[in-house]
Design an enzyme around this catalytic site. Structure first.
Site, short mmCIF file in Angstrom:
data_model
loop_
_atom_site.label_atom_id
_atom_site.label_comp_id
_atom_site.label_asym_id
_atom_site.label_seq_id
_atom_site.Cartn_x
_atom_site.Cartn_y
_atom_site.Cartn_z
N LYS A 167 -6.21 -11.39 12.24
CA LYS A 167 -5.64 -10.20 12.88
C LYS A 167 -5.34 -10.42 14.36
O LYS A 167 -4.33 -11.01 14.71
CB LYS A 167 -6.52 -8.98 12.64
CG LYS A 167 -6.46 -8.50 11.18
CD LYS A 167 -6.94 -7.10 11.03
CE LYS A 167 -6.90 -6.66 9.57
NZ LYS A 167 -5.53 -6.46 9.05
N ASP A 222 -17.62 -11.52 8.58
CA ASP A 222 -16.19 -11.25 8.47
C ASP A 222 -15.78 -10.44 9.70
O ASP A 222 -15.93 -9.23 9.73
CB ASP A 222 -15.90 -10.49 7.18
CG ASP A 222 -14.43 -10.10 7.04
OD1 ASP A 222 -13.65 -10.30 7.99
OD2 ASP A 222 -14.07 -9.55 5.97
N TYR A 277 0.82 -1.22 0.00
CA TYR A 277 0.00 0.00 0.00
C TYR A 277 0.86 1.26 0.00
O TYR A 277 0.54 2.25 0.68
CB TYR A 277 -0.94 0.01 1.21
CG TYR A 277 -2.15 -0.87 1.02
CD1 TYR A 277 -3.34 -0.34 0.53
CD2 TYR A 277 -2.11 -2.22 1.31
CE1 TYR A 277 -4.46 -1.14 0.33
CE2 TYR A 277 -3.22 -3.04 1.11
CZ TYR A 277 -4.39 -2.48 0.63
OH TYR A 277 -5.49 -3.29 0.43
N TYR A 333 -14.94 -4.30 2.51
CA TYR A 333 -13.58 -4.74 2.18
C TYR A 333 -13.37 -6.08 2.87
O TYR A 333 -13.57 -6.21 4.08
CB TYR A 333 -12.53 -3.73 2.68
CG TYR A 333 -11.11 -4.25 2.54
CD1 TYR A 333 -10.41 -4.09 1.34
CD2 TYR A 333 -10.49 -4.92 3.58
CE1 TYR A 333 -9.12 -4.59 1.20
CE2 TYR A 333 -9.20 -5.42 3.44
CZ TYR A 333 -8.52 -5.25 2.26
OH TYR A 333 -7.25 -5.75 2.12
#
Length: 422
Positions: free
Chosen positions: A260, A231, A16, A144
């Site tokens: 995560k 999600d 990114y 996302y």
């Protein structure tokens, strides 16, 4: 002798990150709790938990010790045909706390793959049941779900997917539900599953939406026999104030995707949990109905040990008290920022959910390519705080070990930055 930055520039491609005229990366020497410490000894409060993963802070000694103990015993083994205590124990403990009637844990190695697994499970569920017509996916606008091709297809069409638009499969998108908006109105007979980020759309500018409206949409989906996939890669493990965002709705998902914070940010690990209903479609003498999916590091013992240690810490009363205190402190900052007359034309949509708060800076067009975020990062670093806005969306997502004084410093840094923006 070349510096670490010079060596980095010669050999490394960062994620990114625009490759022309990119800012020099900060050479990090160590982490310590809330702090990232560079090679010159300067400490920065990690106010975004290093892309939302380090829920207990950096270099947590308890997690490190458990990884070390596991590494002396078993570091890796193929998970097809073998099993091991850390994987089984983690599955057992997750099934005890997950928000729904889950029965099986499938391991992978990151958030994108956890979501890929969930969607593949749902699509093959209908194929295994002999209903190939159910092959469409319903998702939310501004969503996302990852950077692999499947998860890009599930995500909002944006600058992230621009170069690959013609390669992505079709998905039906609908707006995130609100108290007043009409629910999705079909057709339903081709929809296999509905995937959603419960209550908080992370990369989608930290959009927070209503729990009761989500509950109605999930009820509608279940009434139409649509598989619901939560999600919770970002929202899981206490981020939104509860252990999982799905706990805010009465209607629960059939599949949940996690990553995560699951290991406290120390190891890569993905988890996809499903109900008995989903798993039963794969229990068959017909071997073509096998779920043909796996990764080399599926259920890696070190990652599972880290996740077990992270869960130990997360479920302790003092950690839960920290989450409650951070949530309250963030709410107070939302109130402060919302009522400060100095910034009434500079900031908008100030909001929080649990330990996360966010707002937009009024500067140019909303979106990820808005360069005001780079300015905010630079000015925050000068004050010993690391922020990485999503364009003009500034957010704080601190580790749960952050003290009240450290979080005050983050808040004050934002106030100072806003005072410099015309």
């Amino acid at each position: 002798m070349a510096t670490l930055i010079e060596r980095d520039k010669k050999a490394v491609w960062h994620p990114y990150t625009p490759q022309k005229s990119m800012p020099e990366p900060i050479p990090v020497a160590k982490g310590d709790g809330t702090y990232i410490i560079d090679e010159n000894g300067k400490a920065y409060i990690d106010a975004i938990s290093s892309w939302w993963v380090t829920i207990h802070g950096h270099a947590n000694p308890y997690i490190a010790e458990k990884i070390y103990e596991q590494a002396k015993n078993l570091e890796q083994v193929i998970f097809a045909g073998f099993t091991h205590e850390p994987a089984v124990r983690l599955a057992e403990r997750l099934l005890e706390i997950l928000p729904g009637d889950f029965a099986k844990i499938f391991y992978s190695d990151n958030g994108s793959t956890a979501v890929e697994v969930g969607v593949k499970m749902a699509l093959q569920y209908w194929w295994n049941k002999g209903n190939g017509k159910r092959n469409k996916i319903l998702a939310l606008n501004h969503s996302y779900h990852g950077d692999t091709f499947g998860t890009m297809s599930l995500s909002n069409r944006s600058v992230f997917t621009l170069a690959f638009q013609d390669k992505l499969f079709d998905v039906i998108f609908t707006d995130a539900p609100t108290k007043d908006s009409p629910l999705y109105d079909g057709p339903w007979d081709e929809i296999a599953c509905f995937i959603y980020e419960p209550l908080l759309q992370g990369v989608g500018s930290m959009n927070i939406y209503d729990a009761s409206a989500l509950n109605k949409l999930l009820q509608q989906c279940h009434a139409q026999d649509v598989i619901c996939i939560a999600d919770e890669v970002m929202t899981g493990f206490g981020r939104t104030g509860k252990l999982f965002s799905s706990l805010y709705a009465e209607e629960k998902p059939d599949i949940i995707c996690l990553s995560k914070g699951i290991t406290g940010g120390t190891m890569a690990l993905g988890v996809t949990a499903c109900t008995d209903k989903i798993h039963a479609a794969y229990v068959d003498d017909d071997r073509t109905k096998t779920f043909f999916h796996g990764h080399s590091f599926t259920a890696n013992p070190l990652a599972c040990a880290a996740a077990l240690a992270s869960m130990d810490l997360l479920l302790k009363p003092d950690c839960q008290q920290q989450i409650a205190r951070i949530s309250e402190q963030q709410q107070q900052f939302v109130l402060q920022l919302s009522t400060d007359k100095r910034f009434e034309t500079q900031v908008k949509n100030v909001r929080s959910i649990g330990t996360i708060m966010a707002f937009e800076i009024e500067s140019g067009r909303d979106g990820y390519l808005n360069t005001i975020g780079m300015d905010v990062t630079r000015k925050a670093l000068a004050q010993g705080v690391y922020l990485r806005p999503l364009g003009n969306t500034v957010y704080i997502m601190p580790p749960f070990c952050i003290t009240a004084e450290q979080l005050d410093k983050v808040h004050n840094a934002i106030i100072n930055i806003l005072a410099t923006i015309e």
